[in-house]
Every structure is written in C-alpha cells, then in structure tokens.
Design a protein around this motif. Structure first.
Motif, PDB file in Angstrom:
ATOM      1  N   VAL A 118       0.830  -1.204   0.000  1.00  0.00           N
ATOM      2  CA  VAL A 118       0.000   0.000   0.000  1.00  0.00           C
ATOM      3  C   VAL A 118       0.865   1.255   0.000  1.00  0.00           C
ATOM      4  O   VAL A 118       0.559   2.251  -0.684  1.00  0.00           O
ATOM      5  N   SER A 119       1.955   1.237   0.752  1.00  0.00           N
ATOM      6  CA  SER A 119       2.806   2.427   0.841  1.00  0.00           C
ATOM      7  C   SER A 119       3.559   2.698  -0.454  1.00  0.00           C
ATOM      8  O   SER A 119       3.848   3.845  -0.790  1.00  0.00           O
ATOM      9  N   GLN A 120       3.912   1.642  -1.199  1.00  0.00           N
ATOM     10  CA  GLN A 120       4.673   1.811  -2.437  1.00  0.00           C
ATOM     11  C   GLN A 120       3.789   1.862  -3.682  1.00  0.00           C
ATOM     12  O   GLN A 120       4.256   2.188  -4.765  1.00  0.00           O
ATOM     13  N   HIS A 121       2.522   1.488  -3.555  1.00  0.00           N
ATOM     14  CA  HIS A 121       1.544   1.470  -4.649  1.00  0.00           C
ATOM     15  C   HIS A 121       1.802   0.369  -5.664  1.00  0.00           C
ATOM     16  O   HIS A 121       0.875  -0.268  -6.152  1.00  0.00           O
ATOM     17  N   ILE A 122       3.065   0.145  -6.011  1.00  0.00           N
ATOM     18  CA  ILE A 122       3.386  -0.903  -6.988  1.00  0.00           C
ATOM     19  C   ILE A 122       4.754  -1.483  -6.650  1.00  0.00           C
ATOM     20  O   ILE A 122       5.669  -0.746  -6.264  1.00  0.00           O
ATOM     21  N   VAL A 141       2.895  -6.283  -8.739  1.00  0.00           N
ATOM     22  CA  VAL A 141       1.646  -6.150  -7.985  1.00  0.00           C
ATOM     23  C   VAL A 141       1.415  -4.671  -7.701  1.00  0.00           C
ATOM     24  O   VAL A 141       2.313  -3.990  -7.196  1.00  0.00           O
ATOM     25  N   SER A 142       0.234  -4.188  -8.027  1.00  0.00           N
ATOM     26  CA  SER A 142      -0.122  -2.806  -7.701  1.00  0.00           C
ATOM     27  C   SER A 142      -1.309  -2.811  -6.747  1.00  0.00           C
ATOM     28  O   SER A 142      -2.138  -3.728  -6.762  1.00  0.00           O
ATOM     29  N   LYS A 179      -6.249   1.500 -16.720  1.00  0.00           N
ATOM     30  CA  LYS A 179      -6.373   2.782 -16.021  1.00  0.00           C
ATOM     31  C   LYS A 179      -4.986   3.278 -15.618  1.00  0.00           C
ATOM     32  O   LYS A 179      -4.070   2.490 -15.343  1.00  0.00           O
ATOM     33  N   SER A 180      -4.826   4.599 -15.570  1.00  0.00           N
ATOM     34  CA  SER A 180      -3.554   5.194 -15.180  1.00  0.00           C
ATOM     35  C   SER A 180      -3.398   5.123 -13.671  1.00  0.00           C
ATOM     36  O   SER A 180      -4.376   5.200 -12.913  1.00  0.00           O
ATOM     37  N   THR A 181      -2.169   4.958 -13.220  1.00  0.00           N
ATOM     38  CA  THR A 181      -1.872   4.927 -11.788  1.00  0.00           C
ATOM     39  C   THR A 181      -1.145   6.210 -11.397  1.00  0.00           C
ATOM     40  O   THR A 181      -0.776   7.027 -12.249  1.00  0.00           O
ATOM     41  N   ASN A 183       1.822   6.692 -10.446  1.00  0.00           N
ATOM     42  CA  ASN A 183       3.200   6.820 -10.938  1.00  0.00           C
ATOM     43  C   ASN A 183       3.267   6.861 -12.461  1.00  0.00           C
ATOM     44  O   ASN A 183       4.338   6.713 -13.034  1.00  0.00           O
ATOM     45  N   GLY A 184       2.104   7.041 -13.117  1.00  0.00           N
ATOM     46  CA  GLY A 184       2.092   7.198 -14.568  1.00  0.00           C
ATOM     47  C   GLY A 184       2.026   5.912 -15.350  1.00  0.00           C
ATOM     48  O   GLY A 184       2.006   5.947 -16.585  1.00  0.00           O
ATOM     49  N   GLU A 185       1.983   4.764 -14.682  1.00  0.00           N
ATOM     50  CA  GLU A 185       1.861   3.501 -15.389  1.00  0.00           C
ATOM     51  C   GLU A 185       0.388   3.150 -15.570  1.00  0.00           C
ATOM     52  O   GLU A 185      -0.500   3.812 -15.065  1.00  0.00           O
ATOM     53  N   TYR A 186       0.151   2.063 -16.314  1.00  0.00           N
ATOM     54  CA  TYR A 186      -1.220   1.624 -16.583  1.00  0.00           C
ATOM     55  C   TYR A 186      -1.387   0.174 -16.149  1.00  0.00           C
ATOM     56  O   TYR A 186      -0.476  -0.642 -16.329  1.00  0.00           O
ATOM     57  N   VAL A 187      -2.567  -0.132 -15.576  1.00  0.00           N
ATOM     58  CA  VAL A 187      -2.884  -1.510 -15.205  1.00  0.00           C
ATOM     59  C   VAL A 187      -4.192  -1.895 -15.897  1.00  0.00           C
ATOM     60  O   VAL A 187      -5.132  -1.100 -15.975  1.00  0.00           O
ATOM     61  N   VAL A 188      -4.234  -3.127 -16.394  1.00  0.00           N
ATOM     62  CA  VAL A 188      -5.390  -3.592 -17.166  1.00  0.00           C
ATOM     63  C   VAL A 188      -6.595  -3.787 -16.245  1.00  0.00           C
ATOM     64  O   VAL A 188      -6.482  -4.399 -15.182  1.00  0.00           O
ATOM     65  N   VAL A 189      -7.753  -3.283 -16.662  1.00  0.00           N
ATOM     66  CA  VAL A 189      -8.991  -3.465 -15.893  1.00  0.00           C
ATOM     67  C   VAL A 189     -10.059  -4.212 -16.693  1.00  0.00           C
ATOM     68  O   VAL A 189     -11.054  -4.659 -16.120  1.00  0.00           O
TER      69      VAL A 189
END
Length: 555
Positions: A118-122, A141-142, A179-181, A183-189
């Motif tokens: 949770v603290s690092q987000h990804i 893992v995000s 969706k964008s996270t 830190n500017g990355e994207y994760v598939v939804v």
C-alpha cells in the motif's frame, strides 16, 4: 476509503479499515509447456491475525499461452493499519481444469506485507523458487485504495477498418482497457473477447464497476488498446487511444476515436491511423448489493438435504459417519458451522430438511426425497438444534441404502423457486453427502434447469471419499454444460470438502468457521447475479426490520 467513524465520547471507535484492490502482472515467466508457453495463474494467500499459517484467499484467472500475463481479475481485501498483514503470491502454470494445485506446475512465490504494498503502490519482485539458480521471472503487484462508489458503467465498443495483421486472413482483434496509476503507469482493468477474422469487430456489451475502472474519478485517463490475437500468445499490437469516462458521458454518442499505432506514426510519413474505435453506447447503472435486497425485504429460504446412503457406514459402529454415540458426527459439525450463519439470513428460522438414499418404514421403500421429520404436512425444523434433533431421531428409523442421487432433491427445491421469480424470495439448498454422485447425468440437467432460477446449491463433502467429480459441478472455471448440450445460465453451485478444514494443527472451532466462510462466500454474488440478469431492483429499505446480518461483501 470508508468514512470516518462517528465521534461518540465514552465509546470505543471502530477500527479504521480501507478496501484495497490488487492487480497482478508477470514478466519473463519460464516456458514449462512442451509445445507452447505457460498458462499462468496467481494464487493469493493470507496469514490471518494471530495464526502462523498460510490460508488460500483467492485465485486470479488463467491467462492462456503467455510468459508476460496481465491478469484482469482484481483481488479485493481489507487493509488494517494496526495489523501486519502478510501476503504470499504463488504462481502456477495451469495444466488442467482441476482445482487441485498439485496437478499444476509450480513456478514460484513472492512474499510481502500489505502495508509495504500500500505504501509503495506498486512493487516488482523476483519470483523465488526452491532452486535459487533458476530464473522464474518477475511478479508485478499494484495496490489502490478503493472508493465507496456503487455504480457501474455499461458500454458497447466496435471498431472499423483495423489494420490487417494475419498473412492469409484479416485480423482476430480484441481490446484491453487500462487505467492510469499515480506513478504514470497503466494496469489492465478489462479484456474483451476475441472476434475472429474481421477488420470491423463488434464486441459484446461490457459492464465494469466504476471503482474498478477509475476509482470514482471520471476524468481519469484510460488507455484503450487493440490487439490481433495469435495462438502462440505473442499478440500483435494494432493501435491505441486515450479517453476518460467523463468524455464518453458528455457525448455525443456514438463517439468515434482514431486507433493509432505510435510506432507507425513515427516511421510512416503519411500515416493517419490503424482504424477507428467507436463507442456505440455508454451509461451508468447503480450497483445493488446483497444487503440492499435483504433490507428491501427479500426472503432467504434454506433447505437442508442429508445423505443416508450405506456408504456412510453402519451407524451402530464408531467408523460410521452417522455414529451417534461418540460426540457430534461430521454431519452435525457441518450443519452447525454452516446452518448457524444461514440462520441469520432466514427470517423465520424454519428449515425444511429432506433425506435421500434410505429405505423407509414400514416396508423398506427406497426414497431419494423424504422428510427427515416424517411430517410431510410440516417438514420444517426450527433452527439448527431442530435440524440436528430431527436427524438424530430419523437415523434409528431408516436403513442406510443408496444410491447417491442428487437430482430429486434439486428438483424438489426447484419447484418452489419456480414460483418466486420476482425477487421476493431466494432459495439455498445445502446438500451434505459422503459419496460420489450416482445420477451425474440427471444432476447436471437439474442444475442447468435451476440456473435460471433464484437458487444456490451448496454441497459439503463429508468424509474422505474421492470428490473430484463434484468439482465439475462448481462452475468456477467454465460454465456447466449438461449432457444434452445446454449450458447453465449462471454458476449456482459451490462444493467444499469438509475434510480440508479438519486438521490436527487447527482448533476445531476455527476449522468450522473457515468451512462456513468458504461454503457461503459465493452465495451473495450468485444472489445478485440472478437479480441483475432479471433486471430486479431492490425495494426501498424496510424500517420494520429490527436486525440484519452483516453484509458478506464487506467481511
């Protein structure tokens, strides 16, 4: 995040919790399949507070033929700041439809704490293996804290004039939405189905919870990518576009967006696009929970079916699963564990109890559907103690026989479910059995018939028999198909073997609690899926309800 607890001097505040969504990807997994790439799946384990052992929490879907999978199934869990919540993620190459993990190739594991995630987000961690010299790839893992948004977006997407990618044909397109996270990355939804041999695909209408899509931020950037599916898992990129949910809702619809391949855009001087996406329709629907329907007055009706076949053993001998003189039988333990929770959701606490597989007095007629209290005009038993009392009184009066037929019990409850398809009642059939189904053909047909009705079927396997055939009734991986070729409309069956919760290292009370949780965890989703397929909205809350059980979606 959940709203802050109400300040009330002199009281104890509730523990602050947040619901967190985990998303998984992996890169550079090893190839363990001889003629293809691996078919990976992630299994999530938790270590419950106060217990020094791992317990399976859930599994992602299987991604076919991929060394670099992006899993679309999200894992939701409660984050508690004051606890160290240990997590373990095991990666498997799925080799069959079996739910037994020993039947699949183990690729390795990653251990972290939810607080760190949770603290690092990804996080990106090397997958560990028993042999540290073997490279097993990387798990990504995000984590994102979810809003309390109770809406879903329903949309239909088509495309026109896509690039041709197949040498001898057209393309086999599918799309992903990411969706964008922070830190500017994207994760598939979201991932669509594949449409074969076309440059103008029309994908099925998709429904995604808003909090999964953008966590309630309608302006959040979303990436839409189109791919040409290839059997070897190396899919060919066609193009992409960027949009937001707010843009779609502002309209006008249909809305056309160019599908652009950035690589072509840089290389080709006169490049325009690789086709066009078109959103045909888009709307927001409310999401109703299990508790919304209960508060609106929907009644839960539970029927218990008990196996009285001879394979349980002579009830006069200690080896029998029905032996009454050595403390509670396994049947009674399972009834207590599951029944006491179902009681909370049954308004009148009256349960019809039927038996199957016994010879009945006075002449020894074999029955696969008889009332355990031998009172057909009033087959109800009050609460769990009444069920157990009727079960104990019945055993000395019948002769255990056989075979193990489920279909009569299923059709018995189906008759009642057919009369209440308006959302006013929902039915649960709890089957306790020790053996392998004899009438599998008829049972599958009966389940498919019942899949369109307000009914869930819970099967608890008692004893140590081979229950592998039961897993085929639980449609976690693929929808059940009857021998006649008809497919179930919904997954309505949950099977759990009681033996896996009976361990010398686990307190029996804790084991029964885990059994109840595992057995009942799918019922709320099966319940809401029925209401949704019938477009049934809950009634306004009834304020005459004095007590409601906790919402299992929030447990």
């Amino acid at each position: 995040m959940e709203t802050a607890p109400i300040f009330q001097p002199g009281s104890v505040a509730s523990v602050p919790t947040s619901q967190v969504e985990l998303t998984f990807s992996a890169r550079d997994l090893p190839d363990l399949d001889y003629l293809s790439k691996s078919d990976p799946m992630v299994v999530v384990y938790i270590q419950p507070f106060g217990l020094n052992q791992w317990q399976e929490f859930c599994r992602t879907e299987k991604v076919v033929n991929s060394r670099n999978p992006d899993f679309t199934k999200k894992v939701l869990m409660m984050y508690r700041f004051e606890e160290q919540q240990k997590l373990k993620f095991e990666v498997y190459d799925v080799d069959s439809a079996s739910s037994d993990l020993s039947k699949h190739d183990f690729l390795g594991w990653v251990e972290i704490t939810l607080g760190t995630l949770v603290s690092q987000h990804i996080i990106r961690k090397k997958i560990e293996f028993h042999n540290p010299n073997l490279e097993r790839g990387t798990l990504i893992v995000s984590a994102e804290e979810l809003s309390s948004n109770k809406e879903e977006v329903e949309f239909q997407l088509v495309a026109h004039g896509l690039d041709k990618k197949d040498f001898f044909g057209k393309s086999d397109p599918f799309v992903t939405i990411s969706k964008s996270t922070e830190n500017g990355e994207y994760v598939v939804v979201h991932k669509s189905e594949v449409i074969k041999t076309t440059l103008n695909p029309v994908w099925k209408t998709a429904v995604i919870p808003v909090r999964n899509l953008n966590n309630g931020d309608y302006e959040r950037t979303l990436k839409l990518q189109c791919w040409d599916w290839n059997r070897n898992g190396s899919h060919s990129f066609i193009g992409e576009a960027f949009f937001s949910l707010q843009k779609l809702l502002n309209g006008p619809l249909p809305m056309s967006i160019p599908c652009v391949n950035p690589g072509y855009q840089k290389k080709k001087k006169n490049y325009k696009d690789s086709g066009r996406f078109e959103f045909v329709q888009c709307k927001i629907n409310p999401i109703y929970t299990f508790l919304d329907y209960l508060q609106g007055g929907t009644e839960i009706n539970c029927t218990v079916a008990i196996d009285f076949t001879a394979s349980n053993g002579d009830p006069n001998t200690p080896a029998s699963l029905h032996y009454l003189h050595g403390g509670p039988t396994l049947y009674e333990q399972a009834l207590s564990a599951v029944g006491e929770i179902i009681e909370d959701y049954d308004s009148d606490k009256q349960f019809p109890v039927i038996g199957f597989g016994a010879r009945l007095p006075p002449i020894g007629r074999v029955s696969h559907e008889f009332h355990v209290n031998f009172n057909p005009t009033n087959p109800y038993c009050y609460r769990v103690p009444g069920i157990i009392a009727a079960y104990r009184a019945c055993l000395p009066l019948v002769q255990l026989y056989g075979p193990t037929n489920f279909a009569p019990c299923i059709r018995h409850v189906t008759k009642f479910a057919q009369q209440y398809q308006d959302g006013s009642h929902y039915f649960v059939l709890l089957i306790l059995t020790d053996g392998i189904i004899t009438d599998m053909y008829d049972t599958k047909e009966a389940i498919v018939d019942a899949s369109s009705l307000p009914l869930s079927i819970i099967i608890v396997g008692i004893g140590c028999a081979d229950f592998s055939a039961m897993e085929g009734l639980d449609s976690d991986n693929a929808m059940l198909t009857a021998p006649s070729g008809r497919k179930a409309q919904r997954d309505i069956v949950q099977f759990v073997p009681f033996s896996q919760f009976l361990s010398a290292n686990v307190n029996p009370l804790v084991g029964r609690l885990h059994l109840a949780r595992e057995v009942l965890r799918e019922v709320p989703d099966q319940f809401t899926s029925y209401m949704k397929t019938r477009n049934i909205s809950p009634n306004p809350p009834r304020y005459d309800l004095t007590r409601l059980p906790p919402d299992p979606n929030l447990s």
